[in-house]
Design an enzyme around this catalytic site. Sequence first.
Site: not given
Length: 77
Positions: A22, A66
Amino acid sequence: MVINLTDLKGYMEEAIMKPLDHKNLDLDVPYFADIVSTTENVAVYIWENLQKFIPVGLLYRVKVYETDNNIVVYKGE
């Protein structure tokens, strides 16, 4: 050589989750202040941080996804 999974989970928490989870990598992680935060460089960062916790020679590779089609494998090279 083997590693206790509870220990590994703790190492991953310290080396990966705390510094990266985060976070805006470019703004919040000092390592990426002068390094572009590509998937390749994220894999290197994870390798270097895990090396601090895992016994020498035990870490074989870091794999970062990814997307389903874009994967980086880093073996400390």
